[in-house]
Scaffold this motif. Structure first.
Motif, PDB file in Angstrom:
ATOM      1  N   LEU A   8     -29.031  -5.654  18.174  1.00 27.04           N
ATOM      2  CA  LEU A   8     -29.967  -5.871  19.278  1.00 27.04           C
ATOM      3  C   LEU A   8     -30.645  -4.566  19.684  1.00 27.04           C
ATOM      4  CD1 LEU A   8     -30.842  -8.281  20.888  1.00 27.04           C
ATOM      5  CD2 LEU A   8     -28.964  -7.902  22.465  1.00 27.04           C
ATOM      6  N   CYS A  11     -33.105  -3.560  17.119  1.00 24.93           N
ATOM      7  CA  CYS A  11     -34.266  -4.449  17.170  1.00 24.93           C
ATOM      8  C   CYS A  11     -35.210  -4.035  18.302  1.00 24.93           C
ATOM      9  CB  CYS A  11     -33.761  -5.876  17.380  1.00 24.93           C
ATOM     10  SG  CYS A  11     -35.049  -7.080  17.665  1.00 24.93           S
ATOM     11  N   ILE A  12     -34.632  -3.762  19.480  1.00 19.78           N
ATOM     12  CA  ILE A  12     -35.445  -3.350  20.644  1.00 19.78           C
ATOM     13  C   ILE A  12     -36.140  -2.019  20.342  1.00 19.78           C
ATOM     14  CG2 ILE A  12     -35.275  -2.526  23.042  1.00 19.78           C
ATOM     15  CD1 ILE A  12     -33.032  -4.652  23.425  1.00 19.78           C
ATOM     16  N   ALA A  15     -39.210  -2.020  18.066  1.00 22.92           N
ATOM     17  CA  ALA A  15     -40.459  -2.570  18.612  1.00 22.92           C
ATOM     18  C   ALA A  15     -41.187  -1.582  19.516  1.00 22.92           C
ATOM     19  CB  ALA A  15     -40.151  -3.846  19.387  1.00 22.92           C
ATOM     20  N   MET A  16     -40.492  -0.501  19.879  1.00 25.98           N
ATOM     21  CA  MET A  16     -41.118   0.465  20.793  1.00 25.98           C
ATOM     22  C   MET A  16     -42.028   1.422  20.038  1.00 25.98           C
ATOM     23  SD  MET A  16     -38.213   1.381  23.518  1.00 25.98           S
ATOM     24  CE  MET A  16     -37.522   0.132  24.599  1.00 25.98           C
TER      25      MET A  16
ATOM     26  N   ASP B  39     -36.320  -5.319  28.152  1.00 32.07           N
ATOM     27  CA  ASP B  39     -35.516  -5.273  26.918  1.00 32.07           C
ATOM     28  C   ASP B  39     -35.731  -6.554  26.106  1.00 32.07           C
ATOM     29  OD1 ASP B  39     -34.593  -2.865  27.775  1.00 32.07           O
ATOM     30  OD2 ASP B  39     -32.645  -3.591  28.457  1.00 32.07           O
ATOM     31  N   PHE B  42     -39.144  -6.546  24.348  1.00 25.95           N
ATOM     32  CA  PHE B  42     -39.133  -5.722  23.126  1.00 25.95           C
ATOM     33  C   PHE B  42     -38.259  -6.347  22.039  1.00 25.95           C
ATOM     34  CE2 PHE B  42     -40.792  -2.117  25.713  1.00 25.95           C
ATOM     35  CZ  PHE B  42     -41.869  -1.812  24.899  1.00 25.95           C
ATOM     36  N   ALA B  43     -37.174  -6.996  22.439  1.00 23.48           N
ATOM     37  CA  ALA B  43     -36.312  -7.666  21.450  1.00 23.48           C
ATOM     38  C   ALA B  43     -37.110  -8.753  20.712  1.00 23.48           C
ATOM     39  CB  ALA B  43     -35.085  -8.273  22.133  1.00 23.48           C
ATOM     40  N   SER B  45     -40.407  -8.844  20.260  1.00 19.62           N
ATOM     41  CA  SER B  45     -41.360  -8.164  19.368  1.00 19.62           C
ATOM     42  C   SER B  45     -40.653  -7.655  18.127  1.00 19.62           C
ATOM     43  CB  SER B  45     -42.016  -6.970  20.076  1.00 19.62           C
ATOM     44  OG  SER B  45     -42.806  -7.423  21.129  1.00 19.62           O
ATOM     45  N   TYR B  70     -29.545 -12.972  26.578  1.00 16.41           N
ATOM     46  CA  TYR B  70     -30.610 -13.166  27.564  1.00 16.41           C
ATOM     47  C   TYR B  70     -30.837 -14.612  28.003  1.00 16.41           C
ATOM     48  CZ  TYR B  70     -31.770  -8.412  26.140  1.00 16.41           C
ATOM     49  OH  TYR B  70     -31.710  -7.068  25.869  1.00 16.41           O
TER      50      TYR B  70
END
Lengths: 21, 133
Positions: A8, A11-12, A15-16, B39, B42-43, B45, B70
């Protein structure tokens, strides 16, 4: 093997936007 | 050139396109106890982005991780902002192992709308942003 939390976070982060400096 | 912090006020996307902007916005959301909104956004994406080059098993594990963290808990800040039909759709995808790169798109849109209407305008008026500028 990555834990679910590791997956997780990766993954986050993926994307940044990367730093433009 | 326009300083980045002025661009952040143009749109949520301008803010989320800048690392410092994300960092400051997340600090604000943490104060408001709703950093999970960002969060999760973005997860979603990241999930869509990774699909092409990741194995199915890993994608299923990731989809389950996003769902569990989530959406499963109905009292969570993200779960409370997502429509019941959208949550059922995601639950069905996970349960039936039907992993699709777009399975979180609708939920992401709902969270994005909520941020655009609520937390983002509050951020632009917050002490944390005004002090930074």
């Amino acid at each position: 093997m990555d834990s679910e939390d590791d997956l997780l976070i990766k993954c986050i982060t993926s994307a940044m936007p990367q730093h433009k400096k | 050139p326009t300083p980045p912090y002025l661009k952040w006020a143009e749109s949520l996307h301008s803010l989320l396109d800048d690392q410092d902007g994300i960092h400051l916005f997340r600090t604000f959301l943490k104060q408001e106890e709703c950093a999970d909104l960002l969060d999760f956004w973005f997860a979603c994406s990241g999930f869509r982005k990774q699909e092409a080059n990741e194995g199915n098993e890993k994608m299923l594990k990731l989809a389950k991780a996003i769902y569990k963290k989530y959406i499963l808990d109905n009292n969570g800040i993200v779960s409370r902002q997502i429509k019941p039909a959208t949550k059922s759709f995601i639950r069905d995808c996970v349960m039936k192992l039907h992993i699709d790169p777009a399975m979180f798109d609708q939920a992401q849109t709902e969270i994005q709308t909520m941020m655009e209407e609520n937390t983002y305008p509050l951020f632009l008026k917050s002490d944390i942003y005004l002090e930074y500028t």
